[in-house]
Design a protein around this motif. Structure first.
Motif, short mmCIF file in Angstrom:
data_model
loop_
_atom_site.label_atom_id
_atom_site.label_comp_id
_atom_site.label_asym_id
_atom_site.label_seq_id
_atom_site.Cartn_x
_atom_site.Cartn_y
_atom_site.Cartn_z
N GLU A 57 -10.70 40.67 6.63
CA GLU A 57 -10.30 41.92 7.26
C GLU A 57 -9.23 41.65 8.29
OE1 GLU A 57 -13.23 44.00 9.65
OE2 GLU A 57 -12.70 45.88 8.62
N ALA A 58 -8.22 42.53 8.37
CA ALA A 58 -7.13 42.36 9.33
C ALA A 58 -7.64 42.58 10.75
CB ALA A 58 -6.00 43.34 9.02
N ASP A 59 -6.90 42.05 11.72
CA ASP A 59 -7.27 42.21 13.12
C ASP A 59 -7.30 43.68 13.53
OD1 ASP A 59 -7.56 39.52 13.41
OD2 ASP A 59 -5.55 39.18 14.24
N ASP A 60 -6.41 44.49 12.94
CA ASP A 60 -6.39 45.90 13.31
C ASP A 60 -7.41 46.73 12.53
OD1 ASP A 60 -5.35 46.02 10.77
OD2 ASP A 60 -3.38 46.81 11.36
N ARG A 61 -8.15 46.07 11.63
CA ARG A 61 -9.24 46.68 10.88
C ARG A 61 -8.77 47.80 9.95
NH1 ARG A 61 -13.52 44.43 13.58
NH2 ARG A 61 -15.07 45.58 12.42
N LYS A 62 -7.48 47.87 9.71
CA LYS A 62 -6.94 48.91 8.83
C LYS A 62 -6.74 48.40 7.41
CE LYS A 62 -4.37 51.26 12.50
NZ LYS A 62 -3.02 51.65 12.99
N HIS A 63 -6.70 47.07 7.25
CA HIS A 63 -6.41 46.50 5.94
C HIS A 63 -7.36 45.35 5.66
CE1 HIS A 63 -2.53 48.16 7.44
NE2 HIS A 63 -2.50 48.67 6.23
N ILE A 64 -7.52 45.06 4.37
CA ILE A 64 -8.26 43.89 3.94
C ILE A 64 -7.34 43.04 3.08
CG2 ILE A 64 -10.14 43.07 2.47
CD1 ILE A 64 -11.78 45.44 3.41
N PHE A 65 -7.22 41.77 3.45
CA PHE A 65 -6.35 40.84 2.75
C PHE A 65 -7.17 40.05 1.73
CE2 PHE A 65 -4.31 41.56 6.81
CZ PHE A 65 -2.99 41.75 6.46
N VAL A 66 -6.68 39.99 0.51
CA VAL A 66 -7.28 39.16 -0.53
C VAL A 66 -6.29 38.05 -0.85
CG1 VAL A 66 -8.08 39.07 -2.91
CG2 VAL A 66 -8.64 41.04 -1.48
N LEU A 67 -6.66 36.83 -0.51
CA LEU A 67 -5.78 35.66 -0.66
C LEU A 67 -6.13 34.93 -1.95
CD1 LEU A 67 -6.16 34.33 3.01
CD2 LEU A 67 -4.68 36.14 2.16
#
Length: 779
Positions: free
Chosen positions: A133-143
């Motif tokens: 989860e991004a620091d701003d909690r607006k996005h989720i990163f899938v690596l």
């Protein structure tokens, strides 16, 4: 609302030792909006390959992660289904199969389940996956990344060609795991560069499950807002090296083209190869242009120099294009792009009716249910009638013609405004201000029209990216030709004795005609040719002045502003709510503690804030228009090449800097040249011959005085045009497109490949290679 299970999600936040933070190759960014839902039937039809939705044996199950690492297994379970709906760990594939078969009619899926489905499909092909989860909690990163073993196996199945060690003949040869010792290794000891690794992973992501891939179209997901972005990660060490060897090098120094292509891809590399080659050739034209200008000022009454220089530029343009073909073919061989052919599927924006069939080239082949001629079964494909596309193209051409007429009217209006300013106290400065306004208008209208052209092109609904780009190229060139050169053709051939709008109160005569300059004191040229020189000077000067701002400063400001907004607490809405889980609060505390210590956000999160890479079409368009300024009106302004040279030196470094610092790393895209722009340059060369010959006959009084009347003057101009076109043809025939050393090298490489292939077949007793993925030659 989908929640996060702390015991499951915590491992996904921690990289295993083998998962070095700089080794993630592809990043998928999902909006963190779990409430939004979509019908499962719609999702299955639009985003799931037929083999998955119909329950093929190759479809990954919800628990399929046997080929993934332990950390990727953790990440796949970090976001579970919505417990409030009582669905538990339901499989979206099972739901899709039921929906398509009519057993389930009202089921919906959440974004979390869609994301989970994508993660499971990635893991099913052996990719390592980590969600965060991004620091701003607006996005989720899938690596996403791949193990070395999976990279090697997939490269062999793809038929990817890699560079052989010099001890084994050099050149390129299809990679095989058994012969891995024959191939050149990177500085870090791996066989594949970062760009090659990303290319292999994208093959695994994009390929249909029946061929061994995950069947995920990232561009389509982004176009439909399922994902926010998808981009390859940058390599900080490579960026620093390119800054040292490329951006910070002195002007006109050699570019590290192999490093550029290795990192950005050949399509990107060919743009800089063309820009560098073109810029170096401008040096020759600049030297001759300066000499011609000095002679013109030394002998003001002579106009022979203008004629000679126009002939020189015509031959210069012909030699430049023919030698560029040789340079292009040399680079294509060096970069292993010889005979490059791109396999193209439907582009993301292509719309059509779902039918059972396949495209063979541009032709649609209708198939029947159960009809099969190979190991794969026919699948529904988008069908759109070719005749409808042709009809839409005709309508768009009518719109472009109308817009071009409007541009001509705007140009005449600006000329009227310039005439008005010239009659005020501003005098000659008013005319100069009007010319500056025209130069700015050209830039603005080009930007505005680009938006219109892209909308029209999308409406035409071309199936492949190549068809889309070629038609967009034609639209841009036609409009920009009218927008950029209308005022110049007007000054050169119309202005001498004309009344704007047919009004005798608005006489628009040449600024330096013989009535205003009876003693011929103006140096070098008479009539509207001098005014044409001023207009070209202002246009090229404006381009030089605005270029750095538009090319570097503006993208840099946009990127920095985006990052600044993300970092400001005022713009961050990540305070934990009363319903937040214990893990949510803990992660929020960790993020705040990290910032308090001055730590930066993760690298992939900072990369997410960069600008989208939009290709090289705008850069090519800019260079082609500049090429027209140099060649079309060479007789009037011999200093145009030196101004273009200054602009290109700035452009080259500006484009390099913004590519490294302000934009996402582009997905790999191969190419064997500059595409349709080569044809555009050829057409421009022919138009330049006709324009210069007509200008010589029409604008210079000395030639008219020599022949005594208009008719023999025009006959001379037509004869000169034919001679120059014949010389262009001779140059094209005499200079071969492929250098002899490249032909020899190609023959040698073909021989080495044949020998290695025979050795491979003999060592394996002629056994066929395994793997489901269809074999294709991949450069």
């Amino acid at each position: 609302m989908s929640s996060v299970n702390p015991s499951d999600a915590l491992p996904s936040m921690i990289s295993a030792p083998r998962m070095a933070k700089d080794k993630w190759e592809i990043v998928l960014v999902f909006p963190n909006t779990e409430h939004e839902i979509a019908p499962v039937c719609h999702y299955a039809k639009r985003y799931m390959p037929g083999s998955l939705a119909k329950g093929s044996a190759s479809a990954p199950s919800s628990s399929s992660s046997s080929s993934s690492s332990s950390s990727s297994s953790s990440s796949s379970s970090s976001i579970s289904s919505d417990p409030e709906q009582g669905q538990g760990s339901r499989s979206i594939i099972t739901l899709a199969q039921g929906a398509l078969q009519g057993h389930i009619t009202h089921s919906t899926v959440t974004r979390a389940e869609i994301r989970q489905d994508i993660i499971q499909r990635l893991e099913a092909v052996g990719l390592w996956v980590l969600s965060k989860e991004a620091d701003d909690r607006k996005h989720i990163f899938v690596l996403v990344r791949a193990s070395p073993e999976l990279l090697e196996k997939t490269a062999e199945d793809m038929g990817m060609e890699l560079h052989l060690q010099e001890a084994y003949g050099g050149g390129y040869c299809p990679f095989t795991v058994a012969q891995r010792h024959l191939f050149h290794t990177q500085q870090d000891g791996s066989l594949f560069s970062k760009t090659r690794r990303q290319q292999i992973i994208m093959e695994l992501i994009d390929e249909d499950p029946e061929d061994g891939g995950a069947g995920i179209n990232l561009a389509q997901l982004q176009a439909d807002n399922i994902t926010k972005k998808a981009f390859p990660t940058h390599s900080e060490s490579t960026k620093r090296e390119l800054m040292r060897t490329w951006v910070r090098r002195p002007p006109l120094s050699e570019q590290p083209m192999l490093d550029i292509c290795s990192y950005f891809g050949e399509e990107f590399g060919f743009y800089f190869a063309f820009l560098g080659f073109y810029t170096k050739w401008l040096i020759y034209a600049s030297v001759v242009g300066v000499i011609a200008t000095v002679i013109m000022y030394a002998i003001p009454s002579s106009q022979v120099v203008n004629t000679v220089y126009a002939v020189f530029i015509t031959l210069w343009a012909s030699l430049f294009l023919e030698l560029w073909k040789r340079e292009r073919n040399s680079n294509a061989w060096k970069w292993n792009m010889w005979n490059y052919q791109q396999r193209e599927d439907n582009r993301p924006g292509f719309k059509g009716e779902e039918r059972l069939g396949v495209y063979v080239g541009k032709e649609w082949v209708q198939l029947k249910e159960g009809e099969a001629y190979g190991p794969t079964t026919p699948r529904p494909n988008k069908f759109f009638p070719e005749q409808t596309i042709q009809n839409r193209m005709a309508i768009c051409m009518a719109i472009i013609t109308t817009v071009s007429v409007i541009v001509i009217i705007i140009t005449i209006s600006l000329l009227t405004f310039r005439l008005f300013l010239g009659n005020t106290r501003l005098g000659e400065w008013g005319g100069i201000l009007g010319s500056v306004a025209n130069a700015v208008m050209i830039q603005v209208l080009n930007k505005v029209y680009r938006v219109l052209a892209m909308k029209l092109n999308s409406w035409e609904n071309h199936r492949t990216a190549t068809e889309y780009n070629n038609n967009l190229l034609v639209k841009l060139f036609l409009f920009q030709f009218v927008n950029s050169y209308t005022v110049l053709y007007y000054i050169a051939f119309v202005k001498r004795r004309v009344n704007l709008w047919g009004d005798p109160l608005l006489p628009d005569h040449c600024l330096y005609d013989e009535d205003n300059n009876p003693d011929k004191s103006f140096p070098g040229q008479l009539g509207c040719s001098s005014e044409l020189s001023y207009q070209l000077l202002i246009i090229l000067g404006t381009n030089i002045a605005l270029g750095p701002f538009v090319e570097v400063i503006l993208p840099w400001l946009v990127a920095k502003l985006t990052i600044f907004k993300q970092m400001l607490p005022f713009f961050k809405k990540n305070k934990p709510t009363k319903t937040s889980t214990l893990l949510d609060k803990d992660l929020d505390f960790q993020a705040k503690a990290s910032k308090a210590k001055g730590n930066k956000s993760p690298k992939f999160e900072r990369d997410f804030l960069l600008n989208e890479y939009e290709g090289t079409i705008d850069e090519y368009s800019e260079m082609v228009i500049q090429y027209g300024y140099i060649t079309l009106f060479a007789a009037s302004f011999p200093l145009a090449p030196i101004l273009a040279l200054v602009n290109n030196v700035i452009e080259m470094r500006a484009d390099a800097l913004k590519s490294i610092t302000s934009f996402h790393k582009p997905f790999y895209q191969g190419a064997d040249g500059i595409g349709g722009w080569q044809t555009v340059l050829e057409v421009m060369g022919v138009i330049a011959v006709m324009t210069n010959c007509l200008q010589i006959a029409y604008s210079y009084d000395s030639l008219f005085s020599l022949f005594g009347s208009l008719y023999p003057t025009l006959v001379f101009a037509v004869a000169l045009e034919h001679v120059l076109l014949f010389l262009k043809f001779i140059i094209a025939v005499v200079i071969p497109d492929v250098p002899s050393k490249i032909r020899t090298a190609i023959a040698r490489e073909t021989y080495i490949q044949d020998q290695l292939l025979r050795a491979y077949e003999l060592s394996h007793d002629n056994k066929k290679r395994g793997g489901k993925r269809r074999t294709k030659k991949m450069h």
